[in-house]
Design a protein around this motif. Sequence first.
Motif, PDB file in Angstrom:
ATOM      1  N   ALA A   1       5.442 -41.429  28.625  1.00 10.48           N
ATOM      2  CA  ALA A   1       5.230 -41.292  30.072  1.00 10.48           C
ATOM      3  C   ALA A   1       6.341 -42.000  30.840  1.00 10.48           C
ATOM      4  O   ALA A   1       6.866 -41.474  31.834  1.00 10.48           O
ATOM      5  CB  ALA A   1       3.871 -41.855  30.464  1.00 10.48           C
ATOM      6  N   LYS A   2       6.710 -43.193  30.386  1.00  9.96           N
ATOM      7  CA  LYS A   2       7.768 -43.948  31.070  1.00  9.96           C
ATOM      8  C   LYS A   2       9.129 -43.256  30.894  1.00  9.96           C
ATOM      9  O   LYS A   2       9.958 -43.256  31.800  1.00  9.96           O
ATOM     10  CB  LYS A   2       7.833 -45.372  30.521  1.00  9.96           C
ATOM     11  N   LYS A   3       9.339 -42.664  29.710  1.00 12.70           N
ATOM     12  CA  LYS A   3      10.574 -41.903  29.492  1.00 12.70           C
ATOM     13  C   LYS A   3      10.614 -40.700  30.427  1.00 12.70           C
ATOM     14  O   LYS A   3      11.662 -40.358  30.990  1.00 12.70           O
ATOM     15  CB  LYS A   3      10.668 -41.452  28.030  1.00 12.70           C
ATOM     16  N   GLY A   4       9.450 -40.076  30.623  1.00  7.14           N
ATOM     17  CA  GLY A   4       9.350 -38.970  31.566  1.00  7.14           C
ATOM     18  C   GLY A   4       9.701 -39.418  32.972  1.00  7.14           C
ATOM     19  O   GLY A   4      10.382 -38.699  33.708  1.00  7.14           O
ATOM     20  N   ASP A   5       9.261 -40.626  33.350  1.00  6.75           N
ATOM     21  CA  ASP A   5       9.570 -41.160  34.683  1.00  6.75           C
ATOM     22  C   ASP A   5      11.075 -41.285  34.902  1.00  6.75           C
ATOM     23  O   ASP A   5      11.592 -40.948  35.972  1.00  6.75           O
ATOM     24  CB  ASP A   5       8.920 -42.543  34.871  1.00  6.75           C
ATOM     25  N   ILE A   6      11.761 -41.776  33.869  1.00  7.84           N
ATOM     26  CA  ILE A   6      13.215 -41.957  33.973  1.00  7.84           C
ATOM     27  C   ILE A   6      13.911 -40.605  34.151  1.00  7.84           C
ATOM     28  O   ILE A   6      14.785 -40.434  35.008  1.00  7.84           O
ATOM     29  CB  ILE A   6      13.757 -42.689  32.730  1.00  7.84           C
ATOM     30  N   LEU A   7      13.505 -39.631  33.340  1.00  9.21           N
ATOM     31  CA  LEU A   7      14.111 -38.300  33.429  1.00  9.21           C
ATOM     32  C   LEU A   7      13.767 -37.631  34.758  1.00  9.21           C
ATOM     33  O   LEU A   7      14.597 -36.931  35.354  1.00  9.21           O
ATOM     34  CB  LEU A   7      13.628 -37.437  32.265  1.00  9.21           C
ATOM     35  N   SER A   8      12.560 -37.868  35.244  1.00 16.95           N
ATOM     36  CA  SER A   8      12.139 -37.297  36.520  1.00 16.95           C
ATOM     37  C   SER A   8      12.979 -37.845  37.669  1.00 16.95           C
ATOM     38  O   SER A   8      13.328 -37.114  38.602  1.00 16.95           O
ATOM     39  CB  SER A   8      10.656 -37.593  36.762  1.00 16.95           C
ATOM     40  N   LYS A   9      13.333 -39.123  37.590  1.00 12.68           N
ATOM     41  CA  LYS A   9      14.135 -39.766  38.634  1.00 12.68           C
ATOM     42  C   LYS A   9      15.484 -39.069  38.820  1.00 12.68           C
ATOM     43  O   LYS A   9      16.022 -38.990  39.929  1.00 12.68           O
ATOM     44  CB  LYS A   9      14.379 -41.230  38.295  1.00 12.68           C
ATOM     45  N   ILE A  10      16.032 -38.570  37.693  1.00 11.46           N
ATOM     46  CA  ILE A  10      17.346 -37.928  37.770  1.00 11.46           C
ATOM     47  C   ILE A  10      17.223 -36.395  37.834  1.00 11.46           C
ATOM     48  O   ILE A  10      18.205 -35.676  37.697  1.00 11.46           O
ATOM     49  CB  ILE A  10      18.245 -38.340  36.584  1.00 11.46           C
ATOM     50  N   GLY A  11      15.975 -35.922  38.009  1.00 17.08           N
ATOM     51  CA  GLY A  11      15.757 -34.494  38.182  1.00 17.08           C
ATOM     52  C   GLY A  11      15.872 -33.661  36.919  1.00 17.08           C
ATOM     53  O   GLY A  11      16.083 -32.452  36.993  1.00 17.08           O
TER      54      GLY A  11
ATOM     55  N   TYR B   1       6.243 -35.986  29.367  1.00 15.15           N
ATOM     56  CA  TYR B   1       4.893 -36.196  29.897  1.00 15.15           C
ATOM     57  C   TYR B   1       3.849 -35.477  29.039  1.00 15.15           C
ATOM     58  O   TYR B   1       2.783 -36.030  28.735  1.00 15.15           O
ATOM     59  CB  TYR B   1       4.801 -35.691  31.342  1.00 15.15           C
ATOM     60  N   ASN B   2       4.153 -34.241  28.634  1.00 16.48           N
ATOM     61  CA  ASN B   2       3.200 -33.490  27.812  1.00 16.48           C
ATOM     62  C   ASN B   2       3.030 -34.117  26.434  1.00 16.48           C
ATOM     63  O   ASN B   2       1.935 -34.105  25.870  1.00 16.48           O
ATOM     64  CB  ASN B   2       3.644 -32.030  27.689  1.00 16.48           C
ATOM     65  N   LYS B   3       4.111 -34.674  25.891  1.00 21.58           N
ATOM     66  CA  LYS B   3       4.017 -35.384  24.620  1.00 21.58           C
ATOM     67  C   LYS B   3       3.099 -36.594  24.765  1.00 21.58           C
ATOM     68  O   LYS B   3       2.288 -36.888  23.895  1.00 21.58           O
ATOM     69  CB  LYS B   3       5.421 -35.831  24.186  1.00 21.58           C
ATOM     70  N   SER B   4       3.242 -37.287  25.873  1.00 24.32           N
ATOM     71  CA  SER B   4       2.399 -38.444  26.150  1.00 24.32           C
ATOM     72  C   SER B   4       0.926 -38.051  26.197  1.00 24.32           C
ATOM     73  O   SER B   4       0.069 -38.703  25.599  1.00 24.32           O
ATOM     74  CB  SER B   4       2.811 -39.074  27.487  1.00 24.32           C
ATOM     75  N   ILE B   5       0.631 -36.953  26.896  1.00 23.29           N
ATOM     76  CA  ILE B   5      -0.755 -36.485  27.033  1.00 23.29           C
ATOM     77  C   ILE B   5      -1.299 -36.018  25.691  1.00 23.29           C
ATOM     78  O   ILE B   5      -2.474 -36.240  25.365  1.00 23.29           O
ATOM     79  CB  ILE B   5      -0.829 -35.354  28.081  1.00 23.29           C
ATOM     80  N   GLU B   6      -0.441 -35.385  24.900  1.00 22.95           N
ATOM     81  CA  GLU B   6      -0.847 -34.922  23.571  1.00 22.95           C
ATOM     82  C   GLU B   6      -1.271 -36.098  22.698  1.00 22.95           C
ATOM     83  O   GLU B   6      -2.254 -36.024  21.946  1.00 22.95           O
ATOM     84  CB  GLU B   6       0.322 -34.177  22.928  1.00 22.95           C
TER      85      GLU B   6
ATOM     86  N   PRO C   1      -4.342 -38.769  26.375  1.00 24.98           N
ATOM     87  CA  PRO C   1      -4.384 -38.476  27.807  1.00 24.98           C
ATOM     88  C   PRO C   1      -4.420 -39.771  28.629  1.00 24.98           C
ATOM     89  O   PRO C   1      -5.244 -40.647  28.372  1.00 24.98           O
ATOM     90  CB  PRO C   1      -5.685 -37.683  27.968  1.00 24.98           C
ATOM     91  N   ASN C   2      -3.515 -39.901  29.587  1.00 24.44           N
ATOM     92  CA  ASN C   2      -3.423 -41.133  30.370  1.00 24.44           C
ATOM     93  C   ASN C   2      -2.961 -40.807  31.778  1.00 24.44           C
ATOM     94  O   ASN C   2      -2.278 -39.811  32.003  1.00 24.44           O
ATOM     95  CB  ASN C   2      -2.455 -42.113  29.694  1.00 24.44           C
ATOM     96  N   PRO C   3      -3.324 -41.639  32.749  1.00 20.19           N
ATOM     97  CA  PRO C   3      -2.982 -41.335  34.146  1.00 20.19           C
ATOM     98  C   PRO C   3      -1.491 -41.388  34.444  1.00 20.19           C
ATOM     99  O   PRO C   3      -1.024 -40.716  35.363  1.00 20.19           O
ATOM    100  CB  PRO C   3      -3.736 -42.406  34.938  1.00 20.19           C
ATOM    101  N   TYR C   4      -0.722 -42.172  33.670  1.00 21.73           N
ATOM    102  CA  TYR C   4       0.719 -42.282  33.935  1.00 21.73           C
ATOM    103  C   TYR C   4       1.411 -40.933  33.750  1.00 21.73           C
ATOM    104  O   TYR C   4       2.253 -40.535  34.563  1.00 21.73           O
ATOM    105  CB  TYR C   4       1.349 -43.334  33.020  1.00 21.73           C
ATOM    106  N   ALA C   5       1.057 -40.233  32.676  1.00 20.80           N
ATOM    107  CA  ALA C   5       1.688 -38.939  32.404  1.00 20.80           C
ATOM    108  C   ALA C   5       1.198 -37.871  33.384  1.00 20.80           C
ATOM    109  O   ALA C   5       1.996 -37.069  33.888  1.00 20.80           O
ATOM    110  CB  ALA C   5       1.405 -38.510  30.973  1.00 20.80           C
ATOM    111  N   HIS C   6      -0.105 -37.836  33.657  1.00 22.01           N
ATOM    112  CA  HIS C   6      -0.631 -36.856  34.607  1.00 22.01           C
ATOM    113  C   HIS C   6      -0.041 -37.083  35.998  1.00 22.01           C
ATOM    114  O   HIS C   6       0.334 -36.130  36.691  1.00 22.01           O
ATOM    115  CB  HIS C   6      -2.157 -36.952  34.663  1.00 22.01           C
ATOM    116  N   PHE C   7       0.050 -38.341  36.405  1.00 18.23           N
ATOM    117  CA  PHE C   7       0.613 -38.668  37.706  1.00 18.23           C
ATOM    118  C   PHE C   7       2.104 -38.318  37.747  1.00 18.23           C
ATOM    119  O   PHE C   7       2.598 -37.777  38.747  1.00 18.23           O
ATOM    120  CB  PHE C   7       0.409 -40.156  37.990  1.00 18.23           C
ATOM    121  N   GLY C   8       2.806 -38.601  36.646  1.00 17.06           N
ATOM    122  CA  GLY C   8       4.228 -38.267  36.575  1.00 17.06           C
ATOM    123  C   GLY C   8       4.465 -36.777  36.728  1.00 17.06           C
ATOM    124  O   GLY C   8       5.391 -36.349  37.439  1.00 17.06           O
ATOM    125  N   LEU C   9       3.623 -35.975  36.082  1.00 19.34           N
ATOM    126  CA  LEU C   9       3.752 -34.517  36.210  1.00 19.34           C
ATOM    127  C   LEU C   9       3.454 -34.068  37.635  1.00 19.34           C
ATOM    128  O   LEU C   9       4.136 -33.185  38.179  1.00 19.34           O
ATOM    129  CB  LEU C   9       2.795 -33.822  35.233  1.00 19.34           C
TER     130      LEU C   9
END
Length: 315
Positions: free
Chosen positions: A17-27, A35-40, A43-51
């Motif tokens: 989820a945190k790795k997803g946040d970093i990638l999301s920051k740079i588009g 994020y989907n790997k994290s949920i797989e 399931p956690n709010p960080y990944a759902h919120f990130g998506l």
Amino acid sequence: MYINKAMSILDRSIYYAKKGDILSKIGDSEAVVMYNKSIELNPNPYAHFGLAIFYYKNGNFEEASNFFDRVLEMYISDFPRNDVDIFTVYSLIGKAETTGILKYYEGALSYINNLLDRDSENSEWWKIRGYIYYKLKNYKEAHENFINALRLDSNDINVIKSLIVVYEKSGKFDEALSMAMKLKKLLHNNEAEEIFKKLMNREPTNLEIPSPLLSVPVMYYKPNHIQYYLANLYRYININPIGAFIHISFIEGSNIITEIDDEEKSKTATKLIKELKEKLPIEMYKYCESPNNYKPSEEIIEICKRELGKFGCVL
């Protein structure tokens, strides 16, 4: 090294989820994969919120709305208080902005009111409260909230710009000009100069107050101490069952289980400890016979995975 290994099995889903946040920051769209790997994994709010935030920023409001819903529907009380507040407020704002239903703004306002009752020195909540009133076209209340934020940080550029917008919307050009002068002194750039000139000529600045969803605070998730001790127990079971038995004695002697507020989780931990105490003597015998070649039984590993998964540990 052992502590690092113990920590590494805690919420590996959060890592993705945190790795997803970093990638999301740079588009980078690879964020969605993380994020989907994290949920797989868990399931956690960080990944759902990130998506939700990723889809919102990319204009896919339908998907964003779905993921904001999932965050709001999740049981998140076990997570850090500050993170829970961010999930709740920002998801309610997200629902308002992806559906156009104003009651979500009202829900966010109600939640923020409680936060400010507890901590009236938090300028971020005053700013977000001002933004919501702005979106509801209540410029008087928006002004009061941005002024409160400015009292806490008199050089906050975003608050000064927000006040310029609110003054413009309210037809108070002299006040807007005064704020523009303050902005010019702080920034010393062409943008501030342009805003000042437009207001001097009574021209619209075309400024808008950006959504808080475009600048979500960073959340630093840390596993709680109960997760840590249980993860450490699992580490011992894998490498030294004698150490695991000693660690169980430490857990029992420290009354760690009594600190678990959730009744079901408390029962789960008690059951796990009881099962391990019954099965560990055989494991200790195996270990003493050949410590270098020791491998725990599949049964004891499955018991740990099943029960520790209920505490957010992904093994």
